[in-house]
Structures are given as structure tokens and as C-alpha cells.
Design an enzyme around this catalytic site. Structure first.
Site, PDB file in Angstrom:
ATOM      1  N   HIS A  59      -2.534  -4.703  -3.714  1.00 16.09           N
ATOM      2  CA  HIS A  59      -3.347  -5.164  -2.968  1.00 16.09           C
ATOM      3  C   HIS A  59      -4.745  -3.984  -1.783  1.00 16.09           C
ATOM      4  O   HIS A  59      -4.378  -3.429  -1.479  1.00 16.09           O
ATOM      5  CB  HIS A  59      -2.960  -6.493  -2.422  1.00 16.09           C
TER       6      HIS A  59
HETATM    7  P1  TYD Z   1       3.183  -7.566   1.244  1.00 18.38           P
HETATM    8  O1  TYD Z   1       1.872  -7.429   2.328  1.00 18.38           O
HETATM    9  O2  TYD Z   1       2.499  -8.236   0.120  1.00 18.38           O
HETATM   10  O3  TYD Z   1       3.769  -6.687   0.975  1.00 18.38           O
HETATM   11  P2  TYD Z   1       4.420  -5.102   0.093  1.00 18.38           P
HETATM   12  O4  TYD Z   1       2.187  -4.931   0.667  1.00 18.38           O
HETATM   13  O5  TYD Z   1       4.517  -4.286   1.600  1.00 18.38           O
HETATM   14  O6  TYD Z   1       4.407  -4.833  -0.667  1.00 18.38           O
HETATM   15  O7  TYD Z   1       4.008  -8.931   1.473  1.00 18.38           O
HETATM   16  C1  TYD Z   1       5.255  -9.311   0.768  1.00 18.38           C
HETATM   17  C2  TYD Z   1       5.293 -10.785   1.499  1.00 18.38           C
HETATM   18  O8  TYD Z   1       5.252 -10.915   2.756  1.00 18.38           O
HETATM   19  C3  TYD Z   1       4.362 -12.244   1.346  1.00 18.38           C
HETATM   20  O9  TYD Z   1       4.772 -12.829   0.349  1.00 18.38           O
HETATM   21  C4  TYD Z   1       3.632 -12.005   2.542  1.00 18.38           C
HETATM   22  C5  TYD Z   1       4.936 -12.226   3.467  1.00 18.38           C
HETATM   23  N1  TYD Z   1       3.872 -11.114   4.917  1.00 18.38           N
HETATM   24  C6  TYD Z   1       4.342 -11.997   6.028  1.00 18.38           C
HETATM   25  O10 TYD Z   1       5.240 -13.488   5.818  1.00 18.38           O
HETATM   26  N2  TYD Z   1       3.800 -11.102   7.079  1.00 18.38           N
HETATM   27  C7  TYD Z   1       3.747 -10.126   6.805  1.00 18.38           C
HETATM   28  O11 TYD Z   1       3.180  -9.223   8.863  1.00 18.38           O
HETATM   29  C8  TYD Z   1       3.350  -9.680   6.052  1.00 18.38           C
HETATM   30  C9  TYD Z   1       2.776  -7.874   5.746  1.00 18.38           C
HETATM   31  C10 TYD Z   1       3.549 -10.221   4.649  1.00 18.38           C
END
Ligand code: TYD
Length: 142
Positions: A59
Site C-alpha cells: 500500500h
Molecule cells: P496494514 O497497514 O495493511 O499493515 P501492514 O502494512 O503491516 O501489512 O494494516 C493491517 C491491518 O491492521 C488493517 O486491517 C488495518 C489495521 N491497522 C489498524 O487498525 N491500526 C493501525 O495503526 C495499523 C497500522 C493497522
């Protein structure tokens, strides 16, 4: 000119050397908002128990800035501005990676037991994410 997403590139992803207070009893590193990271810190989150072979990220963010710090172990951050892609290895707890807005990222190649802390400039907001690469690329480079 940070308001203009198209101007940001992988060159704006910077490795930041953090201070280390060395001591025979162990080292100490600290991070101060707007001193060692160029933004006020609004949120801290961390990744742990990452299984071998996992790929995280996938992302970009419209407004969010981050500092990614490999507290333990190592992993790679693949950064992509829509026209150029670069792999950055993070493997020292005193060196973090500053990520500006509008950079696509993938985190992979996590070593066993790795532990990643992320300092973020905003609270979590799903509306700030680009989760579709083509949509991101169009917004970034047209
Ligand atoms: P994501 O940012 O996609 O994680 P990564 O980049 O590490 O793979 O987030 C994963 C999931 O966690 C998504 O459902 C959103 C949730 N999330 C939160 O609720 N709060 C947060 O601060 C973060 C970073 C993610």
C-alpha cells in the site's frame, strides 16, 4: 512542496541514523519527534511474530509519513514511487527508514524473531491508504 504527490520519489525515502548511547551494560537509542523524525509522532505500532515468507505492506499513503525501525532482526522494504522501485535492507536498530507520503511499500524477507517499530505522523485512517497499485500509480505519476 510536499502537498504535490507527484514530486515525491524513492529518493525521498531516507535512512536516518539515530543516536546511540553506548554503555557496557547495553546500548540505548532514542527518537524525538521533529528532531530525529521530521514530523510530530501521532501513533506507534509494531510488527512481531512475522512468519517466514510473509510479505506485508502492499500500500501507499496519501498523507501519512512514517519512520520504520528494525528493533530486532532484519527485513527488506521495497519502495516504489510509481516509476522507480528500490529495495532497502533494514538490519540495524540505530538506522530507521523515513517514508514520505505517496510511496508504495512492501516489507518482506523478515528474519526469524524480527521486530519492527513504526512511528507514524497520523492516527490510523483507512481512507488514507491506496491499496490498489494501479490506482496509486495513476495518482502518483498520471
Ligand atoms: P496494514 O497497514 O495493511 O499493515 P501492514 O502494512 O503491516 O501489512 O494494516 C493491517 C491491518 O491492521 C488493517 O486491517 C488495518 C489495521 N491497522 C489498524 O487498525 N491500526 C493501525 O495503526 C495499523 C497500522 C493497522
Amino acid at each position: 512542496m510536499l502537498g504535490s504527490p507527484a514530486l515525491l520519489s524513492v529518493d525521498d525515502c531516507k535512512l536516518i541514523e539515530l543516536p546511540v548511547i553506548r554503555n557496557p551494560q547495553g546500548n540505548l537509542t532514542f527518537i524525538e519527534a521533529e528532531e530525529h523524525v521530521p514530523f510530530p509522532i501521532a501513533r506507534v505500532y509494531y510488527l512481531y511474530d512475522v512468519p517466514e515468507g510473509a510479505v506485508r505492506g502492499g500500500h501507499a499513503h496519501r498523507a501519512l509519513e512514517q519512520l520504520i525501525v528494525p528493533i530486532a532482526g532484519s527485513f527488506d522494504v521495497v519502495v516504489d514511487d510509481g516509476s522507480e522501485r528500490r529495495r532497502i535492507v533494514l538490519d540495524q536498530p540505530r538506522v530507521g527508514l523515513y517514508m514520505p507520503q505517496m510511496i508504495w511499500r512492501e516489507l518482506e524477507n523478515f528474519s526469524a524473531g524480527s521486530f519492527c517499530v513504526v512511528l507514524a505522523s497520523t492516527h490510523y485512517d483507512e481512507a488514507d491508504y491506496y491499496r490498489d497499485y494501479d490506482e496509486f500509480r495513476t495518482a502518483a505519476v498520471g
